[in-house]
Design an enzyme around this catalytic site. Structure first.
Site, PDB file in Angstrom:
ATOM      1  N   GLU A 102       0.870  -1.161   0.000  1.00 31.14           N
ATOM      2  CA  GLU A 102       0.000   0.000   0.000  1.00 31.14           C
ATOM      3  C   GLU A 102       0.914   1.219   0.000  1.00 31.14           C
ATOM      4  OE1 GLU A 102      -2.160   0.689   3.613  1.00 31.14           O
ATOM      5  OE2 GLU A 102      -3.567   2.080   2.665  1.00 31.14           O
ATOM      6  N   LYS A 153       4.106   0.616  10.400  1.00 36.65           N
ATOM      7  CA  LYS A 153       4.185   1.766   9.500  1.00 36.65           C
ATOM      8  C   LYS A 153       3.683   3.031  10.178  1.00 36.65           C
ATOM      9  CE  LYS A 153       3.113  -0.006   4.992  1.00 36.65           C
ATOM     10  NZ  LYS A 153       2.330   0.281   3.785  1.00 36.65           N
ATOM     11  N   ARG A 186       4.876 -12.420   9.722  1.00 33.29           N
ATOM     12  CA  ARG A 186       5.665 -11.240   9.379  1.00 33.29           C
ATOM     13  C   ARG A 186       6.914 -11.176  10.249  1.00 33.29           C
ATOM     14  NH1 ARG A 186       1.456  -7.312  10.498  1.00 33.29           N
ATOM     15  NH2 ARG A 186       2.347  -6.360   8.651  1.00 33.29           N
TER      16      ARG A 186
END
Length: 554
Positions: free
Chosen positions: A33, A268, A258
């Site tokens: 994204e 993020k 992850r």
RNA sequence: UGGGCCGUGGUGUAACGGUAGCACGAGGGAUUUUGGAUCCCUCUGUCCAGGUUCGAAUCCUGGCGGCCCAACCA
């Protein structure tokens, strides 16, 4: 590539190849994204996706997941492409955006409405939440759930035409309000949002939700293996429901854990806060786990790829020790970084038995690990600087360096003996008066006597001055979130700026990005902040330091 | 009795019913003109309890523990 066994995703791919599920085709994609910079966690995903494609002779697309127009930025798009390329991967001509499929996704929506599998709902966001139920109790149907398909279709078209205000209506899938999987409790497919999109401008005032776009994008690109992180495991039944209800090509989603790293923030949102609140100097601050930060710090793509290889891929939530990353860059740089001498905290040394004005050159190997790296000439004279910590007036046991009356080797030069200590008015050591043994030129004593220590040095007149930035972890805790607020765990000593470092002249004029080893210190690279005649170095990583370990223990 | 996923040394990750291996780490040694690098040795592990089996980290049952999910974010 290192020898290793297949990780579970590769095993699944090979199984699919065996059964011919996708005609032995392997086509993956990396779908970021564009709302932030890529970090080391993304590197794991990039290596995984591009790596699997490469290994099985397939392809990997780069696709920007830009379904939500409100938080995208071309700055991010460009940085992401640059970072993926820098890491060493190539998507060829397969650069895509979820937004380019908006037309098709809209058609899919109408299709679901016509077949009675979706309806326009007029509940507010709050009401939808209330109707959704809780983890342990089922949801309640929306009053519009049984609205006739033609009515929903009409309403949906008018939503698209802009007849209704933002947030007043949504398109929802009609699935199962009692499902234990909350994603199946009539999820929202489309929302009304009058926000210009960075790619489609003002063409749309309704936008698909990620869940209604992602799987279909994979389908449209004929992705075989949609590799994603664990939190999307619960969404897989929903994606499968869309694909089945629409009767379109079905990719296979496989989830992995992850990356987490000790002393490192990987969120993020929090990374953005660090930048926005000025807690670091920017996305590419060398203390950041971003790829651009690591690059500026001096990490190489090779080291990052080796790291990703080494940490493996699995479904278990885990946290890798940063030491593994550091080890990867040390291993890489040890092979390729030219050696140079640099004195970070200088202490003046006058070699009294070398005449003033005499300068002689030594020829030193650029890299003992690599004879092809050649040699360089390093000047030696009466006035030198050595590292302050390489001298102790009262040395403890096991201290092998210089002390009053002691002899050490000057790296590549002579044996040097400390004859006298000069102090300033405050009693601090300001200068050493020393002498060399001329017979030890090159570093060997003809009489066979040994010295325990070898120290680095620079000749005062020829040395160049430079700034060196020493980095430690950004956080003081292995888990930056410990205690609930990562700000309280910020390491006040994560950056130390040394302004009066003296370096061997051979590094003069080095370009930003150039990496060297300052012998006995670590690996350093030239920072873009450097100016003509004013070099700035970042410490990428220190050398392993056994002496520091010994000191710690005492 | 909400759903899903996951439990192997300190940290990661292998084993695919047959000697628990590798990397990082830690400890020791050799070597060394970087207390670096290199080489050698050592250390610590299958969440628990049953069951199946000649044999279980692996298969089954039951516990226990951890993570994720209730944005018109992705």
């Amino acid at each position: 590539m290192e020898e290793r066994s297949l990780h579970f995703i590769e095993q699944e791919i090979e199984e699919d190849n065996r059964t011919g599920r996708y005609e032995k085709r392997v086509h993956t994609r990396f779908p970021p994204e564009p709302n932030g910079y890529l970090h080391i966690g993304h590197a794991k995903s990039i290596c995984l996706n591009f790596g699997a494609a490469a290994r099985y002779g397939g392809l990997c697309n780069l696709r920007f997941d830009d379904t939500n127009p409100t938080k995208k930025d071309v700055e991010y798009v460009e940085s992401i492409m640059a970072d993926v390329r820098w890491l060493g991967f190539d998507w060829g001509d397969r650069l895509f955006y979820a937004s380019q499929y908006f037309g098709q996704i809209y058609e899919y929506a109408e299709n679901l409405i016509r077949t009675g599998k979706a309806y326009v709902c007029e509940l507010s966001a709050d009401q939808i939440r209330e109707h959704r139920g809780t983890l342990t109790s089922p949801g309640k149907p929306s009053p519009w759930r049984e609205r006739p398909a033609p009515e929903s279709l009409d309403l949906f078209r008018r939503m698209r035409a802009g007849e209704f205000p933002d947030g007043s209506r949504t398109l929802r899938a009609k699935i199962d309000l009692a499902s234990g999987n909350i994603n199946l409790r009539d999820p929202v497919l489309y929302r009304i949002l009058r926000a210009p999109h960075h790619r489609t401008g003002t063409t749309w005032c309704i936008y698909p939700m990620y869940d209604f776009a992602h799987g279909q994008c994979d389908s449209l690109e004929r992705i075989t293996h949609s590799i994603c992180t664990l939190e999307f495991e619960d969404h897989r039944p929903l994606y499968d429901w869309f694909v089945q209800s629409l009767g379109i090509y079905a990719p296979r989603q496989i989830e992995f854990a992850r990356l987490n790293l000790t002393y490192t923030l990987m969120s993020k949102r929090k990374l953005l806060e660090l930048v926005r609140d000025g807690l670091v100097r920017g996305w590419d601050d060398p203390r950041m786990p971003t790829l651009c930060g690591l690059r500026r710090r001096g990490y190489t793509p090779e080291a990052i790829r080796a790291f990703c290889q080494r940490i493996g891929v699995a479904k278990m939530n885990s946290t890798i020790e940063v030491g593994v990353l550091e080890n990867a860059i040390r291993e890489d740089l040890n092979r390729r970084a030219p050696r140079v001498m640099g004195v970070l905290r200088p202490l003046r040394v006058v070699v009294e038995n070398v005449p003033e004005g005499r300068v002689e050159d030594f020829e030193l190997a650029n890299n003992p690990e690599d004879t092809a790296a050649g040699t360089r000439r390093v000047p030696f004279s009466r006035d030198l600087f050595i590292e302050r910590e390489d001298f102790m007036e009262e040395p403890p046991k096991k201290y092998f360096r210089l002390a009053p009356g002691r002899e050490v080797r000057l790296r590549g030069g002579y044996f040097l003996k400390c004859d006298r200590v000069v102090k300033d008015a405050q009693g601090a050591v300001s200068e050493l008066r020393c002498s060399i043994d001329p017979a030890t030129r090159g570093g060997q004593a003809p009489d066979g006597r040994k010295v325990k220590g070898t120290i680095h040095w620079v000749s005062a007149a020829q040395a160049i001055r430079a700034e060196v930035r020493i980095y430690e972890t950004l956080f003081t805790r292995p888990d930056p979130d410990e205690g609930g607020d990562y700000r309280r765990n910020l390491n006040p000593r994560s950056l130390e700026v040394l302004k009066d470092c003296l370096l061997e002249r051979s590094v003069a004029g080095a370009a930003p990005g150039k990496t060297v080893q300052f012998e006995r210190h670590g690996y350093f690279c030239v920072d873009p902040d450097s100016r003509e005649g004013a070099l700035v170095f970042n410490r990428t990583v220190s050398l392993r330091d056994t002496w520091a370990k010994i000191q710690e223990k005492e």
